[in-house]
Design an enzyme around this catalytic site. Structure first.
Site, PDB file in Angstrom:
ATOM      1  N   ARG A  91       0.807  -1.221   0.000  1.00 27.16           N
ATOM      2  CA  ARG A  91       0.000   0.000   0.000  1.00 27.16           C
ATOM      3  C   ARG A  91       0.841   1.271   0.000  1.00 27.16           C
ATOM      4  O   ARG A  91       0.323   2.359  -0.268  1.00 27.16           O
ATOM      5  CB  ARG A  91      -0.949  -0.011   1.204  1.00 27.16           C
TER       6      ARG A  91
ATOM      7  N   GLN B 124      11.990 -14.428   7.169  1.00 20.08           N
ATOM      8  CA  GLN B 124      10.670 -15.029   6.962  1.00 20.08           C
ATOM      9  C   GLN B 124      10.442 -15.083   5.452  1.00 20.08           C
ATOM     10  O   GLN B 124      10.072 -14.103   4.811  1.00 20.08           O
ATOM     11  CB  GLN B 124       9.570 -14.198   7.631  1.00 20.08           C
TER      12      GLN B 124
ATOM     13  N   ASP C  87       7.046  -0.873  11.719  1.00 20.34           N
ATOM     14  CA  ASP C  87       6.389   0.296  11.128  1.00 20.34           C
ATOM     15  C   ASP C  87       5.599   1.092  12.161  1.00 20.34           C
ATOM     16  O   ASP C  87       4.650   1.784  11.844  1.00 20.34           O
ATOM     17  CB  ASP C  87       5.467  -0.129   9.983  1.00 20.34           C
TER      18      ASP C  87
ATOM     19  N   GLY D 273      -7.470  -4.653  15.670  1.00 23.31           N
ATOM     20  CA  GLY D 273      -7.905  -5.766  16.504  1.00 23.31           C
ATOM     21  C   GLY D 273      -8.425  -5.260  17.838  1.00 23.31           C
ATOM     22  O   GLY D 273      -7.860  -4.320  18.417  1.00 23.31           O
TER      23      GLY D 273
ATOM     24  N   GLU E 284      -9.273  -9.945  15.676  1.00 23.37           N
ATOM     25  CA  GLU E 284      -9.006  -9.106  14.509  1.00 23.37           C
ATOM     26  C   GLU E 284     -10.315  -8.560  13.946  1.00 23.37           C
ATOM     27  O   GLU E 284     -11.384  -9.170  14.089  1.00 23.37           O
ATOM     28  CB  GLU E 284      -8.264  -9.907  13.434  1.00 23.37           C
TER      29      GLU E 284
END
Length: 466
Positions: free
Chosen positions: A15, A72, A102, A139, A154
């Site tokens: 995004r 990951q 972030d 969440g 969530e």
């Protein structure tokens, strides 16, 4: 008790619509993951593991040896991301902070409060929460009758009752390290996103009879996770407000905070005044009792006490005590000014030292030069340092005088106390206390100017008749 940290920085950040890896987007001049890692360092985490994925090498290149890294390879959720750190941290005992790369607005004070509650209560997990009037997209934290956390749900999995809850999960946690990795083994991907949620660890711990607490921050800005450019702009605004407030409380006068930009790593001494349009970037250090601006940009530079900088640009420069720069000067990398130096309007300095008490008042270029003490460089004088292939050094010793519109063709040396006559082009060194003049002898031709004007007039008339 040992403190550890896992920083989640593997998301691609689609995004953001950017070639730059998401957590490397800067907030107040510092990449987001840099803010986060500095924050966990400030709460004395002995080991910090950054989980990387997309753009792994660029993150490693930026952070260097400041952290350990795990990869990951597939982004299968936050629980899966944390699990990648098991080989490094799985055998450790202590408290582990899990925080997203972030979330640059989380403060050391908040993390310390989270840790203290967690450690003093001997909880299995403690969640950092915030109250939001409009919690859409976050969440929800579901508490029991005694106030302890029952579960985190969530947004996409919320029931109508859960959707109405205004206490949200910020995505920052503190866990008992051993219990964290035990619970991660039981996490499944049976949810709307088919991902392994870290939030499921909370429910697993509750079912095992463990204590799960929540620590609510008073500043909901700390909950901002930057996923697009709009959130990036919001984070920038909050961070700028914090930074200017901190400096003003430390004795810096900022005439108009709304038009003043101060980077996260800038240091400013007391009684310095920042005028509108000032931009301070990088690892800049400003001393006390300075006047900076208006409309000046200073990056990675060191400014001593009592310096004035007006309408000027400085990059990787050093300015000594009580010196003045500008208006409209440009100090490029490697510029070093001594004390009581004057660099005036439309002067450019590059990779040069100008010693105490010297003046370069206007319209000059000083490049690859060594200028001594109490030297006067006249208007329009320049060091000619480049022959198209190589750079050469000009030396001007103490007490020399360089007249207006002098060209010093490097390599050349002007001795102590030497005098260079205005308009000279100097190609040879000038010994100490000598006077140098290097310009063609003037010749006046009587009445010749009138002949030129008459010739020009006749030519113009001829062209108009044709």
């Amino acid at each position: 008790m040992k403190r550890l940290a896992i920083v989640l920085a593997a998301g691609q950040g689609k995004r953001m619509k950017s070639k730059l890896y998401k957590v490397l987007h800067p907030v107040c001049g510092k990449p987001m993951v840099g803010h986060v890692l500095r924050t966990v360092d400030q709460v004395r985490c002995e080991r910090s593991v950054v989980v990387v994925g997309h753009g792994a090498e660029t993150v490693r290149s930026y952070l260097g040896d400041a952290a350990e890294y795990v990869l990951q390879e597939e982004q299968l959720g936050t629980g899966h991301a944390v699990k990648q750190a098991k080989d490094l941290l799985g055998s450790e005992q202590g408290s582990t902070i899990v925080i997203c790369g972030d979330t640059p607005l989380v403060t050391p004070e908040t993390l310390e409060g989270l840790l203290e509650l967690h450690e003093n209560s001997k909880a299995a997990a403690t969640v950092l929460t915030a109250h939001m009037d409009n919690p859409k997209g976050y969440g929800r934290v579901i508490r029991g009758e005694e106030g302890n956390v029952l579960r985190i749900v969530e947004q996409k999995d919320c029931s109508p009752e859960e959707d109405a809850v205004c206490e949200i999960n910020t995505g920052t946690y503190c866990f008992d390290n051993a219990k964290l990795f035990d619970a991660l083994e039981k996490v499944t991907n049976q949810n709307a996103q088919q991902e392994y949620y870290l939030t499921d660890v909370i429910g697993i711990m509750k079912q095992a009879g463990e204590t799960v607490l929540a620590y609510q921050t008073d500043d909901q800005a700390e909950s901002i996770g930057v996923n697009d450019r709009l959130a990036l702009s919001q984070a920038e605004g909050y961070m700028r407000e914090r930074i200017t407030r901190r400096h003003m409380l430390n004795g810096v006068t900022i005439i108009d905070p709304a038009s003043t930009y101060i980077g996260a790593d800038v240091t400013i001494g007391a009684d310095t005044v920042l005028y509108p349009g000032t931009i301070l970037k990088g690892n800049t250090v400003i001393g006390g009792e300075c006047e900076i601006g208006p409309n000046s940009e200073i990056e990675d530079s060191v400014i001593a006490d009592g310096v004035s900088v007006k309408y000027s640009v400085l990059c990787q420069a050093e300015v000594g005590e009580s010196s003045t720069v500008g208006p409209f000067a440009y100090l490029r990398p490697g510029s070093k000014l001594g004390e009581h130096v004057k660099v005036g309007d439309f002067v450019e300095v590059k990779n040069s030292t100008i010693d105490n008490g010297s003046k370069v008042s206007h319209l000059s270029y000083i490049g690859d030069a060594k200028v001594g003490k109490n030297v006067n460089v006249g208007c329009g004088a320049i060091t000619v340092n480049y022959d198209g292939y190589n750079k050469f050094v000009t030396e001007i010793e103490d007490d020399a005088f360089v007249g207006s519109n002098v060209n010093l063709i490097a390599p050349v040396k002007v001795g102590k106390g030497a005098f260079i006559v205005a308009g000279s082009t100097i190609t040879q060194s000038v010994p100490e206390n000598d006077l140098a003049i290097a310009r063609q002898r003037q010749e006046n031709k009587p009445g010749y100017a009138e002949k030129i004007r008459a010739h020009a007039k006749a030519k113009k008339n001829s062209q108009s008749q044709s």
